[in-house]
Write an enzyme that holds these catalytic residues in place. Structure first.
Site, mmCIF file in Angstrom:
data_model
loop_
_atom_site.group_PDB
_atom_site.id
_atom_site.type_symbol
_atom_site.label_atom_id
_atom_site.label_comp_id
_atom_site.label_asym_id
_atom_site.label_seq_id
_atom_site.Cartn_x
_atom_site.Cartn_y
_atom_site.Cartn_z
ATOM 1 N N HIS A 128 0.807 -1.214 0.000
ATOM 2 C CA HIS A 128 0.000 0.000 0.000
ATOM 3 C C HIS A 128 0.844 1.269 0.000
ATOM 4 C CE1 HIS A 128 0.384 -0.415 4.533
ATOM 5 N NE2 HIS A 128 0.536 0.901 4.406
ATOM 6 N N ASP B 169 -0.466 -7.452 0.710
ATOM 7 C CA ASP B 169 0.108 -6.133 1.000
ATOM 8 C C ASP B 169 1.614 -6.242 0.836
ATOM 9 O OD1 ASP B 169 0.379 -3.513 1.638
ATOM 10 O OD2 ASP B 169 -0.306 -3.673 3.709
ATOM 11 N N GLY C 183 3.481 5.841 10.542
ATOM 12 C CA GLY C 183 4.923 6.007 10.425
ATOM 13 C C GLY C 183 5.639 4.688 10.586
ATOM 14 N N SER D 9 4.423 1.658 8.991
ATOM 15 C CA SER D 9 4.047 0.736 7.911
ATOM 16 C C SER D 9 5.233 0.322 7.050
ATOM 17 C CB SER D 9 3.012 1.372 6.981
ATOM 18 O OG SER D 9 1.716 1.091 7.387
ATOM 19 N N SER E 265 1.763 -4.113 7.982
ATOM 20 C CA SER E 265 0.671 -3.811 7.059
ATOM 21 C C SER E 265 -0.258 -2.759 7.638
ATOM 22 C CB SER E 265 -0.108 -5.087 6.730
ATOM 23 O OG SER E 265 -1.236 -4.801 5.925
#
Length: 382
Positions: free
Chosen positions: A230, A258, A334, A336, A351
């Site tokens: 993402h 993801d 912050g 991910s 994720s």
């Protein structure tokens, strides 16, 4: 009902042939001479395990060593038990390995191999089949039917978490799964991707936004890193933590999975380290359910918890993501794309989740091995 008992001799021979020894390390206030840690753990991770799991440094080292042994023994027993295997997890302060089977006749052989046996009704294959049907049914279900569903080996069911249990039961009925294999849980959890998260080192996408490096990888002679899908699409350019031109997204998938990887240019050198230490990644062996696991993020630093369930499906506002792992680790925006690691073994990239690191939360990671397999990548290890 339990499956019909099979001949015990064959199962015992199959397990004995693996040459499995008992798990060697137990946690305690003092480290026994044989309780040599499997890895040299960084100070940040030890402090996080003390804070989040209530473990002393000696207990943390012993637990990680036991979990490393369990991650080797569990797949061997899974292979030996074949269709009767019903899952494995670790439990307790010493990370005792538990292996479930549908055949009572195999229990003694499991115990002899060094694990605790649990006899259950449904095989892991049956639960995975139910999970697949739920995944298929969710594509046409109402958005609020369920937020998360996963195979829970410890309860020998597929758990469906939903703020609307009635709709969740309609989803279960529409999927055609055996209702005995499913348990609906009332839950207000509403996972969302952590878009501007940094797990390891920060990186910035060309059109704006910030994510984090998961783990260094190579595809043939091309260096790069794995991260969350993402965070960017194929062709998206990146710059590093220092804003120096870094690389380009080569492939990305979200939702559904993801996962993504970025190829870096010659100005960047891949290393087998996790942010916050000179900690070397040794491999990507999957940690059993119940294992301690830690996450490194630029927003919140080191935070630890345990693996709750593998093979989890999560419905984000953008769509459902399948095959992620559910953990008790907290995370905030912050974090991910960043590194999830258990002992010396890389587990996955951050994720999304719910909650925060002040009140606690639940975070999901995309397992690393499917990323490596899907894109033909090799993990950079030390």
């Amino acid at each position: 009902m339990l499956h019909r008992r099979r001949a015990f001799t064959g199962a015992a021979v199959a397990i004995a042939a693996l040459g499995i020894s008992t798990l060697p390390v137990t946690a305690g206030a003092q480290e026994a001479p044989q309780a040599k840690p499997a890895v040299d753990m960084p100070a940040g991770m030890l402090k996080a395990m003390e804070r989040d799991l209530g473990l002393t440094p000696a207990e943390a080292r012993a637990r990680v060593a036991n979990e490393a042994e369990a991650s080797k023994l569990a797949p061997k027993l899974e292979k030996a038990l074949a269709s009767e295997f019903s899952g494995a997890w670790v439990t307790g302060a010493t990370a005792e390995l538990v292996v479930a089977t549908t055949d009572r006749g195999q229990a003694a052989a499991i115990e002899k191999a060094g694990a605790t046996a649990k006899v259950v009704e449904h095989s892991l294959g049956d639960l995975n089949a139910s999970m697949k049907k739920l995944d298929q049914a969710s594509n046409s279900a109402a958005g609020d039917a369920a937020s998360v569903w996963y195979v829970d080996a410890q309860s020998n069911t597929v758990v469906v978490r939903s703020a609307n249990p009635a709709k969740a039961r309609q989803l279960v009925a529409a999927s055609g799964v055996d209702a005995d294999t499913v348990r609906v849980v009332n839950s207000s959890e509403a996972p969302k991707p952590l878009y501007d998260v940094v797990g390891g080192d920060a990186y910035y996408m060309g059109s704006g936004g910030r994510c984090s490096v998961g783990f260094s990888v190579r595809r043939g002679s091309t260096p790069g890193f794995a991260t969350a899908g993402h965070c960017g699409r194929a062709g998206t350019s990146t710059s590093g933590y220092n804003r120096v031109r870094q690389g380009t997204f080569q492939a990305s998938r979200f939702p559904g999975r993801d996962m993504a990887w970025v190829a870096v240019n010659s100005s960047w050198n891949t290393t087998p380290y996790v942010r916050g230490s000179r900690y070397r990644v040794a491999g990507s062996r999957q940690a059993p359910v119940g294992s301690s696991i830690c996450r490194s993020g630029s927003t919140t630093g080191w935070h630890c918890g345990t693996v709750r369930q593998h093979n989890t499906s999560v419905r984000y506002p953008q769509g459902t993501v399948y095959g992620v792992t559910r953990t008790s680790v907290c995370a905030e925006p912050g974090d991910s794309g960043g590194s999830f690691i258990s002992g010396s073994q890389a587990q996955g990239v951050t994720s999304g989740g719910s909650g925060n690191c002040r009140s606690g939360g639940t975070t999901y990671y995309q397992p690393l091995n499917p990323i490596l397999s899907a894109y033909g990548l090799t993990l950079v290890t030390g």
